[in-house]
Design a protein around this motif. Structure first.
Motif, PDB file in Angstrom:
ATOM      1  N   GLU A  79     -31.559 -50.384  15.518  1.00 61.94           N
ATOM      2  CA  GLU A  79     -30.583 -49.766  16.417  1.00 61.94           C
ATOM      3  C   GLU A  79     -29.558 -48.890  15.696  1.00 61.94           C
ATOM      4  O   GLU A  79     -29.158 -47.844  16.219  1.00 61.94           O
ATOM      5  N   THR A  80     -29.104 -49.278  14.513  1.00 62.07           N
ATOM      6  CA  THR A  80     -28.124 -48.445  13.805  1.00 62.07           C
ATOM      7  C   THR A  80     -28.722 -47.082  13.452  1.00 62.07           C
ATOM      8  O   THR A  80     -28.018 -46.071  13.499  1.00 62.07           O
ATOM      9  N   VAL A  81     -29.998 -47.055  13.124  1.00 59.22           N
ATOM     10  CA  VAL A  81     -30.669 -45.794  12.809  1.00 59.22           C
ATOM     11  C   VAL A  81     -30.876 -44.980  14.085  1.00 59.22           C
ATOM     12  O   VAL A  81     -30.713 -43.758  14.088  1.00 59.22           O
ATOM     13  N   VAL A  82     -31.209 -45.647  15.183  1.00 59.26           N
ATOM     14  CA  VAL A  82     -31.339 -44.962  16.478  1.00 59.26           C
ATOM     15  C   VAL A  82     -30.013 -44.282  16.821  1.00 59.26           C
ATOM     16  O   VAL A  82     -29.988 -43.119  17.250  1.00 59.26           O
ATOM     17  N   ASP A  83     -28.901 -44.983  16.609  1.00 59.56           N
ATOM     18  CA  ASP A  83     -27.578 -44.410  16.882  1.00 59.56           C
ATOM     19  C   ASP A  83     -27.302 -43.192  16.002  1.00 59.56           C
ATOM     20  O   ASP A  83     -26.824 -42.165  16.484  1.00 59.56           O
ATOM     21  N   VAL A  92     -36.330 -29.596  20.950  1.00 59.97           N
ATOM     22  CA  VAL A  92     -35.926 -30.705  20.085  1.00 59.97           C
ATOM     23  C   VAL A  92     -37.188 -31.414  19.624  1.00 59.97           C
ATOM     24  O   VAL A  92     -38.057 -31.723  20.435  1.00 59.97           O
ATOM     25  N   SER A  93     -37.269 -31.656  18.327  1.00 53.82           N
ATOM     26  CA  SER A  93     -38.434 -32.345  17.764  1.00 53.82           C
ATOM     27  C   SER A  93     -37.968 -33.460  16.857  1.00 53.82           C
ATOM     28  O   SER A  93     -36.902 -33.393  16.253  1.00 53.82           O
ATOM     29  N   TRP A  94     -38.801 -34.495  16.787  1.00 48.69           N
ATOM     30  CA  TRP A  94     -38.558 -35.540  15.793  1.00 48.69           C
ATOM     31  C   TRP A  94     -39.899 -36.079  15.341  1.00 48.69           C
ATOM     32  O   TRP A  94     -40.870 -36.089  16.074  1.00 48.69           O
ATOM     33  N   ALA A 131     -33.958 -41.959  21.686  1.00 44.27           N
ATOM     34  CA  ALA A 131     -33.672 -43.388  21.532  1.00 44.27           C
ATOM     35  C   ALA A 131     -34.821 -44.239  22.062  1.00 44.27           C
ATOM     36  O   ALA A 131     -35.235 -45.199  21.399  1.00 44.27           O
ATOM     37  N   GLU A 132     -35.345 -43.891  23.228  1.00 45.01           N
ATOM     38  CA  GLU A 132     -36.483 -44.642  23.779  1.00 45.01           C
ATOM     39  C   GLU A 132     -37.666 -44.633  22.824  1.00 45.01           C
ATOM     40  O   GLU A 132     -38.291 -45.660  22.575  1.00 45.01           O
ATOM     41  N   ASP A 133     -37.989 -43.449  22.309  1.00 44.51           N
ATOM     42  CA  ASP A 133     -39.142 -43.317  21.419  1.00 44.51           C
ATOM     43  C   ASP A 133     -38.935 -44.071  20.103  1.00 44.51           C
ATOM     44  O   ASP A 133     -39.843 -44.765  19.629  1.00 44.51           O
ATOM     45  N   LEU A 134     -37.750 -43.965  19.533  1.00 46.97           N
ATOM     46  CA  LEU A 134     -37.492 -44.648  18.262  1.00 46.97           C
ATOM     47  C   LEU A 134     -37.503 -46.164  18.431  1.00 46.97           C
ATOM     48  O   LEU A 134     -38.018 -46.882  17.569  1.00 46.97           O
TER      49      LEU A 134
END
Length: 135
Positions: free
Chosen positions: A40-44, A71-73, A30-33
């Motif tokens: 915010e809806t996409v972060v959620d 975990v990777s993104w 969440a911090e990185d995004l």
């Protein structure tokens, strides 16, 4: 921070193979995004997907050789790539049908519903990768 490319930024974190890592991964993601300007809806949604993938890895998988789960993104134009790697060895993964009575087994069904696509591969463990559109 992971490697940076022209139009994508990737991050990989190795977390202890324990339930508390689900919360930690959601927080880091969440911090990185948010820093990347993702709404915010996409972060959620991304947090939900990572939580489900991590929980599946913790419940059904095994720790990686270093006793972690990875975990990777990657933030790509219009698409988030979310991935979890554990040391388990599965032959098949599939999303079960969502219903009001199941007490478990909803993880991949939720991922399937929220994401554009997901797949798994076996190579030194099990990697499950989901693609979440955000355009």
């Amino acid at each position: 921070m992971g490697p940076q490319h022209d139009d994508e930024t990737c991050v990989t974190v190795h977390l202890p193979y324990e339930p508390a890592s689900v919360r930690r991964a959601r927080h880091l993601l969440a911090e990185d995004l948010r820093r990347s300007g993702i709404r915010e809806t996409v972060v959620d949604d991304a947090g939900l997907v990572v939580s489900e993938l991590l929980t599946n890895g913790l419940v059904h998988g095994r720790p990686n050789a270093d006793r972690t789960i990875a975990v990777s993104w990657c933030v790509r134009p219009d698409l988030l790539w979310l991935s979890v790697v554990d040391g388990g060895d599965v032959d098949e993964l599939e999303a079960v049908q969502l219903n009001d009575h199941a007490l478990s087994g909803r993880g991949l069904a939720i991922v399937d519903h929220v994401c554009e696509s997901w797949h798994f591969e076996r190579a030194a463990g099990t990697r499950v990768t989901a693609e979440l559109a955000y355009a």
